[in-house]
Structures are given as C-alpha cells and as structure tokens.
Design an enzyme around this catalytic site. Structure first.
Site, short mmCIF file in Angstrom:
data_model
loop_
_atom_site.label_atom_id
_atom_site.label_comp_id
_atom_site.label_asym_id
_atom_site.label_seq_id
_atom_site.Cartn_x
_atom_site.Cartn_y
_atom_site.Cartn_z
N HIS A 1 35.92 28.70 37.41
CA HIS A 1 36.87 29.41 38.27
C HIS A 1 37.43 30.63 37.54
O HIS A 1 37.60 31.69 38.14
CB HIS A 1 38.02 28.47 38.68
N ASP B 1 30.86 30.74 45.97
CA ASP B 1 30.50 29.36 45.64
C ASP B 1 29.70 29.33 44.33
O ASP B 1 29.01 30.28 43.99
CB ASP B 1 29.67 28.76 46.79
N LEU C 1 41.11 49.74 52.25
CA LEU C 1 40.54 48.40 52.43
C LEU C 1 41.63 47.33 52.63
O LEU C 1 42.63 47.35 51.91
CB LEU C 1 39.72 48.06 51.17
#
Ligand code: FPP
Length: 277
Positions: free
Chosen positions: A52, A35, A146
């Site tokens: 962004h 955020d 992962l």
C-alpha cells in the site's frame, strides 16, 4: 497535452506514446481500480502494508499525468465498503497513508488547480481521516482543472441504495411520494458523481477481470482496460498506453458506427514516432 510534453524526453517510450494520442479525443473521465498492492509486497517478502505504501507513488503519477493530459475527471478506488473485512492493522495503515498523502499533496493540488472530491459513505470513515478529507475538499473546492474523485468506503450498490433513498426522502418531505416516478436523470442526479460525465475508460491493474462493485451505474459504456501490471508498478507509460488503447476502440454506444475514426489508430498503424505530429 502541451503540459505533458514539457516533462517528457523526446524519443523515449512515453514521448512516443504521447505522440500517438489525439488531443481532441481524450477521455473526459478515467476511473481506476488500483489492485495488486498485496501481491506486489508478497513477491518481495514484505508485509502487505508495504504494498500500500508503494501504491502512493502511482497515485501521484496518475493524478499529475491526467492533469497534464487535460482529462477532466479521475476516479480512484481507494477503499471499498467491503475492505473493512481486512485485518484491523491493514485498515488502520490505509487511513494513516491517506492522511500523510493528503498532508503532502494538498499544496500541490492547490498549486496545480486540481480539485479533490470524495465519493462513498464518508460519514462512516474514522473521524481524523474524514476531517482531513473534508479539509482537502474545502481547500481545493474552487479549483477548475482536473477533479479527482477518491472513492472511500465506496460501493456501487451502496451508492445506488443511497441515491434511491435520497429520492424517496425528498419526495416524502415534499409530500409527493404518491407521484414519484424514477427515470435515469433522477438517478444520475442523486449519485455521488452527480453532474459528472460517466467514465469513458476504466483501468484495472493486476489482471483481475472483475468490476468489484465499482461505479456500477456509471460504467455502462466505459471502455475496460485490464493490465497485468501490479498497482505499485504502474507508471506514466502504463497510463498513456491505456489511453492510446482507448482511442483505438470503436465506441458505438449500442449504435452501428463509431462517431469518427480514432486518430490514434492511424498513428499506431505507422511506426511509432514517425507520425506527422
Ligand atoms: C488493492 O490492492 C488496493 C487497496 C485496497 C488500497 C489502495 C490504496 C492505495 C493505492 C494507497 C493509498 C491510496 C491513496 C489514495 C493515498 P490489494 O491490497 O487488494 O492487493 P492484492 O489483491 O494483491 O492483495
């Protein structure tokens, strides 16, 4: 962990933080609410989309660092079911950024044994983005390191509704609706994250004290870590700091005692860097 030390400089802050970590007590699953992109851009008098764009680098850093730490699952909240309310140009930029991220990152994910998985209402994504995500999942499906869950068109309530409907549909198909009995295992098995451990650590950047409809079922016992750092400024040291803090927590899961004494607490009690490891 050895993988991480290979890219750190002895004595610097990241190295000291890594030294304070107990490799035996790494979180199996880290989730992140990324955020603050908009605020990062506003502070620089830039359009929101610049935030962004700047948010891509920390995605790379966090994926790479989690892989080097030996963390098994990383879930990134990239686009919520509510994010469609944003201006069309911003939403379109997010899809464009996602597609260019995938184009660059897929070979690196493949090389580094990282599996990409998408969670959310994927069917409702724009066709090109959906196709790229499906290709990325396919190309990395056999990887065993992962797993990165990208939450796309994701909502925690929507996930629960979808899980319940899957259970109902299956029971209906099998003509066993009358006998249907829900339990936690059945719900877990029908979530987008079925088969994965729940997040141990949930990180939120930009200081907001909210869950924002993220992984509502799965974070029942997650340790929450909120930092004021805006997502585009989030660095490897920020992630390491979150994991060090996680290891200092006393996780009781509703019981009275922690499973065992967190090693990082001991390490932090000494001046950083003089620990025996
Ligand atoms: C929240 O910041 C961020 C988003 C809604 C999008 C997250 C996207 C990225 C990090 C970049 C692309 C991601 C991938 C996976 C390639 P905000 O816009 O809500 O910030 P604000 O609260 O300051 O306005």
């Amino acid at each position: 962990m050895q993988d991480l030390f290979a890219v750190l400089t002895p004595g610097d802050e990241e190295w000291l933080l890594a030294k304070a970590l107990d490799p035996e007590r790494m979180p199996a699953h880290v989730a992140v609410i990324m955020d603050g992109n908009g605020r990062w851009a506003r502070k620089r008098n830039l359009p929101r989309v610049a935030g962004h764009k700047a948010g891509i680098e920390p995605v790379r850093t966090v994926v790479e660092t989690c892989a080097r730490l030996g963390i098994e699952y990383l879930t990134l909240y990239a686009f919520s079911v509510e994010n469609w309310k944003r201006p069309r140009t911003e939403v379109e930029t997010l899809w464009r950024l996602l597609r260019s991220y995938l184009k660059v990152e897929i070979p690196r994910l493949v090389r580094n044994n990282i599996r990409l998985n998408v969670i959310g209402r994927v069917d409702a994504l724009p066709e090109a983005a959906r196709e790229d995500l499906e290709a990325a999942m396919h190309l990395t499906a056999a990887n065993t390191g992962l797993t990165v869950n990208l939450a796309m068109n994701y909502g925690g309530r929507a996930e629960l509704v979808d899980a319940m409907n899957r259970v109902l549909d299956a029971a209906r198909r099998q003509g066993r609706l009358d006998e249907l009995h829900l339990d936690e295992e059945t719900i877990h098995a029908n979530l987008y994250t079925a088969g994965q451990p729940d997040p141990d650590l949930l990180i939120r950047t930009s200081g907001e004290m909210r869950i924002s409809n993220f992984l509502l079922w799965q974070i029942a016992y997650a340790e929450l870590y909120v930092t004021d750092t805006l997502w585009p400024d989030f660095k490897r040291a920020d992630l390491l700091r979150a994991v060090v803090e996680y290891q200092r927590r006393d996780r009781r899961f509703g019981g009275l005692t922690a499973a065992r004494k967190p090693k990082s607490e001991l390490a932090l009690a000494e001046p950083l860097g003089v620990s025996s490891r």
